[in-house]
Design a protein around this motif. Structure first.
Motif, short mmCIF file in Angstrom:
data_model
loop_
_atom_site.label_atom_id
_atom_site.label_comp_id
_atom_site.label_asym_id
_atom_site.label_seq_id
_atom_site.Cartn_x
_atom_site.Cartn_y
_atom_site.Cartn_z
N THR A 211 1.15 -1.34 -0.04
CA THR A 211 0.46 -0.22 -0.03
C THR A 211 1.07 1.07 -0.03
N PHE A 212 0.58 2.35 -0.91
CA PHE A 212 1.64 3.44 -0.95
C PHE A 212 0.64 4.57 -1.04
N SER A 213 2.00 4.96 0.24
CA SER A 213 1.48 6.51 1.00
C SER A 213 1.85 7.62 -0.11
N LYS A 214 2.20 7.17 -1.46
CA LYS A 214 2.76 8.30 -1.73
C LYS A 214 2.81 7.88 -3.50
N ALA A 215 2.82 8.55 -4.04
CA ALA A 215 2.72 7.79 -5.91
C ALA A 215 2.55 8.81 -6.66
N SER A 216 3.74 9.56 -6.80
CA SER A 216 3.94 10.77 -8.22
C SER A 216 5.58 10.79 -9.18
N LEU A 217 4.94 11.61 -10.41
CA LEU A 217 6.82 11.35 -10.88
C LEU A 217 6.17 12.14 -12.05
N SER A 218 6.83 13.16 -12.21
CA SER A 218 6.88 14.25 -13.07
C SER A 218 8.51 14.57 -13.59
N VAL A 219 8.37 14.89 -14.92
CA VAL A 219 9.25 14.79 -16.22
C VAL A 219 8.61 16.06 -17.03
N GLU A 220 10.25 16.67 -17.28
CA GLU A 220 10.01 17.90 -18.05
C GLU A 220 10.99 17.15 -19.55
N VAL A 221 10.60 18.54 -20.39
CA VAL A 221 11.36 17.78 -21.71
C VAL A 221 12.01 19.07 -21.40
N ASN A 222 13.38 18.73 -22.27
CA ASN A 222 14.61 19.90 -22.60
C ASN A 222 15.10 19.89 -23.98
N GLY A 223 14.76 20.36 -24.83
CA GLY A 223 15.81 19.85 -26.00
C GLY A 223 15.84 18.41 -26.66
N THR A 224 16.72 17.34 -26.58
CA THR A 224 16.10 16.67 -27.26
C THR A 224 16.11 15.32 -25.67
N LYS A 225 15.99 15.96 -24.31
CA LYS A 225 16.68 14.87 -23.49
C LYS A 225 15.25 15.32 -21.98
N LEU A 226 14.13 14.23 -22.18
CA LEU A 226 13.09 13.95 -21.21
C LEU A 226 13.84 13.98 -19.67
N GLU A 227 13.95 14.58 -18.84
CA GLU A 227 14.62 14.53 -17.61
C GLU A 227 13.13 14.18 -16.76
N ILE A 228 13.92 12.86 -15.87
CA ILE A 228 13.25 13.04 -14.51
C ILE A 228 13.26 14.24 -13.74
N ILE A 229 12.37 14.95 -13.07
CA ILE A 229 11.99 16.00 -12.42
C ILE A 229 12.04 14.36 -10.76
N ASN A 230 11.15 14.23 -10.31
CA ASN A 230 10.38 13.95 -9.24
C ASN A 230 9.51 12.31 -9.83
N GLY A 231 10.43 11.30 -8.78
CA GLY A 231 9.55 9.81 -9.13
C GLY A 231 9.69 9.32 -7.64
N GLU A 232 8.35 9.62 -7.14
CA GLU A 232 8.35 8.52 -5.43
C GLU A 232 7.23 7.68 -5.97
N PHE A 233 8.00 7.20 -4.73
CA PHE A 233 6.23 5.74 -5.02
C PHE A 233 6.67 5.29 -3.67
N LEU A 234 6.16 5.39 -2.36
CA LEU A 234 6.28 5.63 -1.10
C LEU A 234 5.51 3.65 -0.63
N SER A 235 6.15 2.97 -0.05
CA SER A 235 5.19 2.19 0.59
C SER A 235 5.00 1.42 1.69
#
Length: 333
Positions: A211-235
């Motif tokens: 059971t997860f208390s937090k599940a979130s993912l944020s990404v950004e595209v800058n030019g040729t790169k898709l970057e993970i800004i925040n990725g947390e899955f806490l259980s």
């Protein structure tokens, strides 16, 4: 002046009568059969659909109700131990069911020389809406998803399956420049409320419940790169953090090159089991470090021994502010 007003009113009335009559007499059965034929022909029989009704949406678009999408060719297989040498048909797999699917032309964008459409779909118990456009120079997508029921997702393969519960919310916008990938821009935020794993298996091994208390993912595209800004899955079973990026390819998504770091801190019971196969990936704080490289089509994940030796959970991630997306999709009822 009065004559001009009468002409305008008459033209408007005639237009409304025509559109109303077209809506009432819309050839939905013929249209659906033609669309099924076109889809089968263009995909060599790999894709098919069934729908109960079709009609006009906002006078410039199409709406389809109760739409079920299927994938996989129908194959005739010989029945084993059959005296009459009969054959049985293997049905295709249901991929998704739409309560409704609406698509209409984005007239202002079309007048500006772009092929553009606005869409709205009732899918997996929730709603997905947005706009997509394309031209010789750029492709653009704005999308918002609300209350997607993860329990309705077909998460299974030949040797794996997972049963999830929870509702997902997603908001994103992407601009891809076909002439110069360095001008690409975009962002996406995904949040899952009440995420939990309720069974499943991988290669015959059961997946433990969590059971997860937090599940979130944020990404950004800058030019040729898709970057993970925040990725947390806490259980209660394991805390997982994601970091890294993907380098875009000019050919296809499957050829994007990955470099994603996975850091997992398991519970005490799971830690005792994980030490046996993954002991070299464990740091002094009890965090396991994995590194995934390769391409989207062929990812390769392995123990990240260097990170396990030289980094701890408190210093492994650079400080970032995830925030909300800089982009949003306009509502279109």
């Amino acid at each position: 002046m009065r004559t001009v007003g009468l002409i305008f009113a008459s033209g408007l009335w005639a237009t409304l009568v025509f559109l109303f009559t077209l809506d009432l007499s819309f050839p939905d059965d013929a249209l659906l059969e033609r669309a099924r034929w076109e889809l089968n022909e263009s995909t060599s029989g790999e894709w098919d659909f069934q729908a109960s009704k079709a009609g006009l949406w906002r006078w410039s678009g199409l709406k389809v109700d109760d739409l079920t999408l299927y994938h996989g060719k129908k194959r005739n297989l010989r029945r084993k131990r059959s005296s009459d040498d009969g054959r049985q048909e293997t049905p295709p797999t249901q991929v998704a069911h739409f309560d409704h699917l609406k698509v209409r032309a984005d007239l202002p964008a079309l007048l500006g020389g772009r092929q553009a459409a606005i869409f709205d779909a009732g899918l997996f118990g929730g709603n997905i809406r947005g706009a997509a456009s394309t031209s010789d120079k750029t492709n653009q997508l704005d999308i918002t998803a609300e209350n997607i029921d993860l329990g309705q997702l077909p998460l299974k393969g030949d040797d794996w399956s997972v049963n999830l519960v929870g509702t997902a919310q997603l908001e994103g916008a992407f601009l891809i420049n076909n002439e110069d990938l360095k001008k690409n821009d975009g962002a996406m935020n995904l949040d899952i409320n009440g995420l939990a794993i309720r069974g499943g298996s991988v290669m015959g091994q059961a997946i433990p419940e969590a059971t997860f208390s937090k599940a979130s993912l944020s990404v950004e595209v800058n030019g040729t790169k898709l970057e993970i800004i925040n990725g947390e899955f806490l259980s209660d079973l394991v805390d997982v953090e994601l970091d890294g990026d993907a380098i875009m390819s000019t050919s296809s998504l499957s050829r994007w090159r990955l470099r994603v770091e996975i850091q997992a801190k398991p519970s005490e019971d799971l830690d005792r089991l994980a030490r046996i196969p993954f002991g070299n990936a464990r740091d002094d704080d009890g965090v396991y470090h994995m590194l995934c490289t390769g391409t989207v089509a062929r990812p390769r994940c392995r123990e990240d021994r260097n990170s396990a030796k030289g980094r701890s959970v408190s210093s492994s991630r650079s400080s970032r502010v995830s925030g909300s997306s800089r982009y949003s999709s306009d509502d279109d009822d």
